[in-house]
Write a protein that holds these residues in place. Structure first.
Motif, PDB file in Angstrom:
ATOM      1  N   LEU A  12       1.170  -1.492  -0.087  1.00 32.71           N
ATOM      2  CA  LEU A  12      -0.121   0.114  -0.075  1.00 32.71           C
ATOM      3  C   LEU A  12       0.821   1.186  -0.119  1.00 32.71           C
ATOM      4  CD1 LEU A  12      -2.512  -1.214   2.645  1.00 32.71           C
ATOM      5  CD2 LEU A  12      -2.931  -1.056   0.283  1.00 32.71           C
ATOM      6  N   GLN A  67     -17.386  -2.067  -1.154  1.00 30.72           N
ATOM      7  CA  GLN A  67     -15.613  -1.911   0.195  1.00 30.72           C
ATOM      8  C   GLN A  67     -14.361  -1.304  -0.496  1.00 30.72           C
ATOM      9  OE1 GLN A  67     -16.426  -6.128  -0.749  1.00 30.72           O
ATOM     10  NE2 GLN A  67     -16.969  -6.765   1.753  1.00 30.72           N
ATOM     11  N   ILE A  68     -14.855  -1.058  -1.706  1.00 29.41           N
ATOM     12  CA  ILE A  68     -13.334  -0.652  -2.403  1.00 29.41           C
ATOM     13  C   ILE A  68     -12.997   1.016  -2.226  1.00 29.41           C
ATOM     14  CG2 ILE A  68     -11.960   0.356  -4.200  1.00 29.41           C
ATOM     15  CD1 ILE A  68     -12.780  -2.844  -5.966  1.00 29.41           C
ATOM     16  N   ARG A  71     -11.901   0.970   1.625  1.00 32.46           N
ATOM     17  CA  ARG A  71     -11.249   1.515   1.497  1.00 32.46           C
ATOM     18  C   ARG A  71      -9.977   2.320   1.405  1.00 32.46           C
ATOM     19  NH1 ARG A  71      -7.451  -3.675   1.982  1.00 32.46           N
ATOM     20  NH2 ARG A  71      -5.469  -3.486   0.600  1.00 32.46           N
ATOM     21  N   ALA A  74      -9.720   4.426   4.148  1.00 37.72           N
ATOM     22  CA  ALA A  74      -9.090   4.547   4.709  1.00 37.72           C
ATOM     23  C   ALA A  74      -7.835   4.919   4.608  1.00 37.72           C
ATOM     24  CB  ALA A  74      -9.344   2.827   5.500  1.00 37.72           C
ATOM     25  N   LEU A  75      -7.616   4.688   3.789  1.00 40.36           N
ATOM     26  CA  LEU A  75      -6.330   5.119   2.740  1.00 40.36           C
ATOM     27  C   LEU A  75      -5.938   6.247   3.186  1.00 40.36           C
ATOM     28  CD1 LEU A  75      -4.965   2.612   0.239  1.00 40.36           C
ATOM     29  CD2 LEU A  75      -3.947   2.620   1.947  1.00 40.36           C
ATOM     30  N   ASN A 115     -16.875  -2.809   6.234  1.00 42.13           N
ATOM     31  CA  ASN A 115     -15.676  -3.498   6.635  1.00 42.13           C
ATOM     32  C   ASN A 115     -14.966  -3.664   5.779  1.00 42.13           C
ATOM     33  OD1 ASN A 115     -16.655  -4.746   8.048  1.00 42.13           O
ATOM     34  ND2 ASN A 115     -17.792  -6.417   7.182  1.00 42.13           N
ATOM     35  N   GLY A 116     -14.786  -2.896   4.565  1.00 37.25           N
ATOM     36  CA  GLY A 116     -13.477  -2.546   3.718  1.00 37.25           C
ATOM     37  C   GLY A 116     -12.873  -1.814   4.804  1.00 37.25           C
ATOM     38  N   ALA A 117     -12.755  -0.583   5.360  1.00 39.53           N
ATOM     39  CA  ALA A 117     -12.340  -0.018   6.153  1.00 39.53           C
ATOM     40  C   ALA A 117     -11.502  -0.444   7.080  1.00 39.53           C
ATOM     41  CB  ALA A 117     -13.061   2.092   6.574  1.00 39.53           C
ATOM     42  N   SER A 118     -12.624  -0.930   8.395  1.00 32.12           N
ATOM     43  CA  SER A 118     -12.151  -1.642   9.188  1.00 32.12           C
ATOM     44  C   SER A 118     -10.963  -2.805   8.987  1.00 32.12           C
ATOM     45  CB  SER A 118     -13.054  -2.566   9.744  1.00 32.12           C
ATOM     46  OG  SER A 118     -14.111  -1.422  10.133  1.00 32.12           O
ATOM     47  N   ASP A 119     -11.469  -3.212   7.950  1.00 35.92           N
ATOM     48  CA  ASP A 119     -10.548  -4.497   7.665  1.00 35.92           C
ATOM     49  C   ASP A 119      -9.168  -4.054   7.436  1.00 35.92           C
ATOM     50  OD1 ASP A 119     -12.305  -6.309   7.821  1.00 35.92           O
ATOM     51  OD2 ASP A 119     -12.925  -6.862   6.162  1.00 35.92           O
ATOM     52  N   LEU A 120      -9.194  -2.722   6.985  1.00 38.96           N
ATOM     53  CA  LEU A 120      -7.700  -2.026   5.995  1.00 38.96           C
ATOM     54  C   LEU A 120      -7.208  -1.795   8.049  1.00 38.96           C
ATOM     55  CD1 LEU A 120      -5.295  -1.433   4.448  1.00 38.96           C
ATOM     56  CD2 LEU A 120      -7.017   0.443   3.815  1.00 38.96           C
TER      57      LEU A 120
END
Length: 158
Positions: A12, A67-68, A71, A74-75, A115-120
């Motif tokens: 990443l 989800q993408i 994410r 989140a980045l 979950n896309g953000a939480s998992d990251l």
């Protein structure tokens, strides 16, 4: 392993922290906490737009698209952490994420999108990345974004 090394291990690269689009600041550090304004999903320099679940529109998005987008938000949150704190090692814990999903009234999988953000966050920060969360549907977001996420982060003193 440092957070920067973990990001590299995950393949990443942090985007440049986005400037505000209106009259606010991206982040405020106060009382051992960092409050980060809502961040949008920039992918290849463009905001992902469209509503999740709207398949009557060419810009309609699937749950996986959401989800993408989450994410990508989140980045951007992590990029804002680095810009505000100077060093990601000051992050003590991700306390809470507020996830807003632009979706149709019948779409009910906002937690799965989030979950896309939480998992990251967990992948990058380990156990300190586990957090409380809200995930809600909204009819529209700034710039017609698919997802917007804000955050509260506990930080170590300088």
């Amino acid at each position: 392993m440092t957070i920067e090394a973990k990001l590299a291990e995950l393949g990443l690269a942090l985007p440049e922290a986005a400037p505000p689009v209106a009259s606010y600041v991206p982040a405020v550090e106060q009382g051992g906490m960092l409050y980060i304004s809502g961040q949008l999903p920039f992918i290849n320099g463009q905001v992902m737009t469209g509503k999740v679940g709207d398949f009557t529109n060419p810009l309609g998005r699937t749950m996986e698209d959401g989800q993408i987008a989450a994410r990508a938000c989140a980045l951007m949150l992590i990029a804002q952490m680095k810009a505000a704190l100077g060093d990601l090692e000051r992050v003590e814990r991700i306390v809470k994420l507020g996830v807003f999903v632009a979706s149709t009234p019948d779409f009910i999988q906002q937690p799965m999108v989030a979950n896309g953000a939480s998992d990251l966050m967990e992948a990058v920060f380990g156990p300190a990345g586990k957090h409380a969360r809200s995930a809600v549907s909204v009819p529209v977001l700034p710039l017609d974004a698919t997802v917007e996420i804000d955050a509260i982060v506990a930080v170590k003193p300088k």
